[in-house]
Design an enzyme around this catalytic site. Structure first.
Site, short mmCIF file in Angstrom:
data_model
loop_
_atom_site.label_atom_id
_atom_site.label_comp_id
_atom_site.label_asym_id
_atom_site.label_seq_id
_atom_site.Cartn_x
_atom_site.Cartn_y
_atom_site.Cartn_z
N CYS A 14 -13.58 58.75 69.98
CA CYS A 14 -14.81 58.50 69.24
C CYS A 14 -14.62 58.91 67.78
O CYS A 14 -13.58 59.45 67.40
CB CYS A 14 -16.00 59.25 69.84
N ASP A 437 -8.81 35.04 34.15
CA ASP A 437 -7.79 34.73 33.16
C ASP A 437 -7.61 33.21 33.23
O ASP A 437 -7.99 32.58 34.22
CB ASP A 437 -6.49 35.44 33.53
N ASP A 636 -3.38 37.11 36.80
CA ASP A 636 -2.03 37.13 37.37
C ASP A 636 -0.98 37.70 36.43
O ASP A 636 0.18 37.79 36.79
CB ASP A 636 -1.60 35.70 37.76
#
Length: 746
Positions: A14, A437, A636
């Site tokens: 648990c 971008d 990127d």
């Protein structure tokens, strides 16, 4: 200096178990952080090896009351190679060695055997108790029930009793062992020391078997939940065909491949490692890492990804990334990383689970006391108390969030969406503004011919033949766009003499004894060639962000090309879908304003920040956050890294730089903006799944415990309901494996 090590942890049942381990290990000197995942049965430890050893950490986990061992790695490396044929055999059989999976399967088998034994003996007890009279029946039933508790139910007592007696940290096993133990001891006392024949041996046996059945089903379902990582790990090729000096090939194990090795990839085989094609061409199925089902055509100088599947041609690659550096290895690492981190909601649930067991014990004591005071018989009060102890299930609460995170992050990986943190999976749907971008994110990052027009007396084919003949001799990036464009039309070049490149302007060469020029507007103008009749067209192209290249002879213009960074096929559709979700879109680029606005207009972006430096992008993100926006940044490049790290959620294109990928919270393997939309949808689906799990877990306990305390629930039914609650949570989470985004507008 600190080290990160994964540890396999079993015996957790648990959320309170998670909290106990994290608390005890976390306070050790040298341990900087520990994250334990109940659903994955793993712990991720960040520690300083100069101050504490991993062996000491494992010893502490065992001292806390759980079984722990080092994870031996993703793929078992062969220490002793028995030859090429042996490795081929492994590959053909798809043999894969995953220590975590092996331990998990071992645990599942053990639970199954215990369930089968418990079920068989329980059936015999039912027959004895209800249908058949035998001598010393009470003694016989006592012994048979004891065998079930010793074998099938031993873990309840071995984990549950020490947890409360030695550590004052009761857990789920404590509740079960108290309930079943009380029923067994009461029955045994009556059989051995009184004339009363009142016993609950059958109930104790069936309860223990039911609960073990629930744990077996839960363990099996949890194993299914982590299938995504198993599948990723199994994808790797096992053998590589290395080309040696005399162009012969030898087969070597995949872990012996080194950077720079030339490797032959045969038809239908998995590509061994990440590399670049140096000879030949191919059609490759990259679906297992990008989530895209359409095979991709590759030629020389194109990069290939290890574990993707070759089509029906042979080709040669040069190895670029091997071992832990391959994209596949990084994907496995990122998925495991996401599954080990807690979503914010999980931290609250773990705390609740920690107190929950104590609350149940108090309710059980109150139940026994109240019924006794009301005049109920001792046996009646006891059996109602047992029902309370058995019906309570912190397992469902503890599993509700991590099991959804495990399945959701695994599903994301299969779609080419890698969540580096569980928090990202929970938060991304909150996005109100998304910043992009331009180059490599919205656009392809390489120039393409978008427009071509023949303006002289020559035919289009003649002009294109002249263009490719001149440009295939040039090294300029723009020249490649011309060669690619004309090459697609299957037009062959012709011989060029006296070729000369004029830096920053263009090229000149002779074809069939006639001189031709190919270059910029300013270059053609400087040659006093007639151009005024098309200046308006050319200016219009320039205003829309095109780079214009002109082909001419010594007297007149023969044609012109409009070159622009190509927009990714999915960008426009992705922007449209984001707008439909009420998300504001902003493009931030270092490019000039004219080009930026032209691209933004084509794809439908709301706002443009042009000529932006890395700090400008970061400042814009901060500005939006101050206005209360939940900002996602997609990029990127190295220049996007600061903004990616600053944004609430950073999405890095997997086609970009390592710096950008490290800075992002989510990595999109293929670099497809539609995957950003899918990530939002997956986040919504996962959070919805978590809420469903938590709702039913709370409702189950809120209703079940009072009903049991009122004496309206038989302990056997309590055991069945308790087992069902955990299994239902896992099965609900597994529905995420069927998650799919439907694009209405595609």
């Amino acid at each position: 200096m600190h080290k990160i090590q994964n540890i396999l942890i079993t015996d957790m049942n648990c959320g309170s178990c998670v909290l106990h381990i994290e608390k005890d290990v976390g306070k050790m000197k040298g341990v900087k952080e520990i994250n334990v995942n109940f659903a994955a049965s793993k712990g991720e430890v960040h520690f300083d090896p100069d101050l504490v050893s991993i062996e000491e950490v494992i010893k502490q986990i065992k001292k806390t009351g759980y079984t722990a061992m080092l994870e031996k790695g993703d793929l078992k490396k062969e220490k002793h190679h028995k030859g090429v044929e042996d490795h081929k055999g492994h590959e053909e059989k798809g043999e894969h060695h995953d220590h975590a999976a092996e331990e998990g399967n071992k645990e599942i088998r053990s639970k199954l055997y215990k369930v089968i034994f418990g079920a068989i003996v329980s059936v015999i007890l039912i027959v004895l108790g209800l249908f058949v009279d035998v001598p010393y029946e009470g003694i016989v039933m006592l012994v048979m029930t004891a065998t079930i508790l010793v074998y099938t139910g031993q873990e309840f007592f071995l984990r549950g009793i020490p947890a409360i007696v030695l550590r004052l940290r009761p857990n789920m096993d404590t509740l079960v062992s108290l309930g079943v133990g009380a029923a067994f001891l009461y029955s045994g006392y009556n059989v051995l020391f009184t004339t009363s024949h009142e016993e609950y041996f059958m109930d104790a046996a069936i309860i223990a078997t039911f609960i073990m059945l629930g744990r077996y089903l839960e363990a099996k379902a949890k194993g299914s939940a982590s299938e995504a990582i198993k599948k990723l790990m199994e994808m790797s090729a096992k053998v590589a065909h290395k080309i040696i000096d005399d162009n012969k090939t030898i087969d070597i194990p995949i872990d012996e491949v080194q950077v720079g090795d030339r490797l032959l990839v045969k038809p239908g085989e998995k590509i061994p490692v990440d590399g670049v094609i140096i000879k030949g061409q191919a059609t490759i199925d990259e679906s297992m890492v990008t989530g895209e089902s359409i095979p991709v055509d590759k030629e020389e100088k194109d990069k290939v990804i290890g574990a993707t599947v070759n089509g029906n041609t042979s080709f040669t690659i040069s190895a670029e990334k091997v071992g832990k550096e391959t994209m596949l290895a990084q994907m496995v690492k990122l998925v495991e990383q996401a599954q080990m981190h807690k979503a914010p909601i999980q931290k609250l649930v773990d705390v609740i689970s920690n107190y929950f067991v104590w609350v149940v014990i108090l309710i059980a004591i109150a139940t026994f006391t109240t019924w006794s005071l009301l005049g109920a018989e001792y046996s009646t009060a006891l059996i109602y108390t047992v029902s309370v102890l058995i019906i309570a299930c912190p397992c469902a609460l503890g599993l509700a969030t991590p099991i959804s995170i495990v399945v959701g992050s695994g599903k994301g990986a299969s779609m080419g969406i890698l969540m580096k943190k569980a928090e990202s999976l929970e938060k991304i749907h909150k996005m109100t503004t998304i910043c992009f971008d331009k180059t490599g994110t919205i656009t392809k990052g390489e120039p393409e011919v978008q427009i071509f027009k023949s303006v002289g007396d020559k035919t289009e084919e003649e002009v294109l033949k002249l263009a490719i003949s001149l440009e295939e001799n040039s090294e300029h990036p723009l020249a490649k766009s011309i060669v690619d464009y004309v090459g697609e039309k299957k037009i062959q070049s012709t011989e060029v003499k006296n070729f000369k490149a004029i830096t920053g302007k263009g090229v000149i060469g002779e074809i069939d004894s006639k001189k031709y020029h190919f270059g910029s507007i300013s270059y053609i103008k400087s040659l006093d060639i007639r151009i005024h009749h098309i200046l308006h067209e050319l200016s219009n192209l320039g205003e829309h962000g095109y780079t214009v290249l002109i082909l001419s002879d010594e007297k007149e213009v023969l044609g012109y090309f409009g070159v622009q960074d190509g927009i990714k096929d999915s960008s426009k559709e992705a922007i449209k879908l984001l707008h439909e979700q009420g998300v504001k879109t902003i493009m931030m680029t270092g490019d000039n304003e004219k080009v930026a606005n032209a691209i933004a207009k084509q794809v439908g972006i709301d706002e443009v920040l042009a000529q932006a430096s890395p700090s400008d992008k970061t400042d814009k993100v901060k500005e939006l956050q101050k206005k209360g926006e939940f900002v996602t940044m997609v990029g990127d490049g190295i220049n996007d890294a600061p903004a990616l790290a600053t944004a609430d959620i950073g999405i890095a294109m997997g086609t970009g730089t390592d710096v950008a990928i490290e800075s992002g919270d989510i990595v999109i393997v293929k670099g497809d903006l539609l995957k950003a939309v899918e990530a939002i949808k997956l986040s919504e689906a996962t959070l919805r799944n978590i809420k469903q799990n938590l709702f039913w877990a709370f409702i189950y306990n809120s209703v079940g415990i009072p009903v049991a305390a009122l004496g309206l629930l038989n302990p056997i039914f309590s055991a069945g309901a308790m087992a069902f609650s955990s299994v239902s949570v896992v099965l609900n989470a597994l529905r995420l494996k069927r998650f799919k985004v439907e694009y209405r507008t595609l």
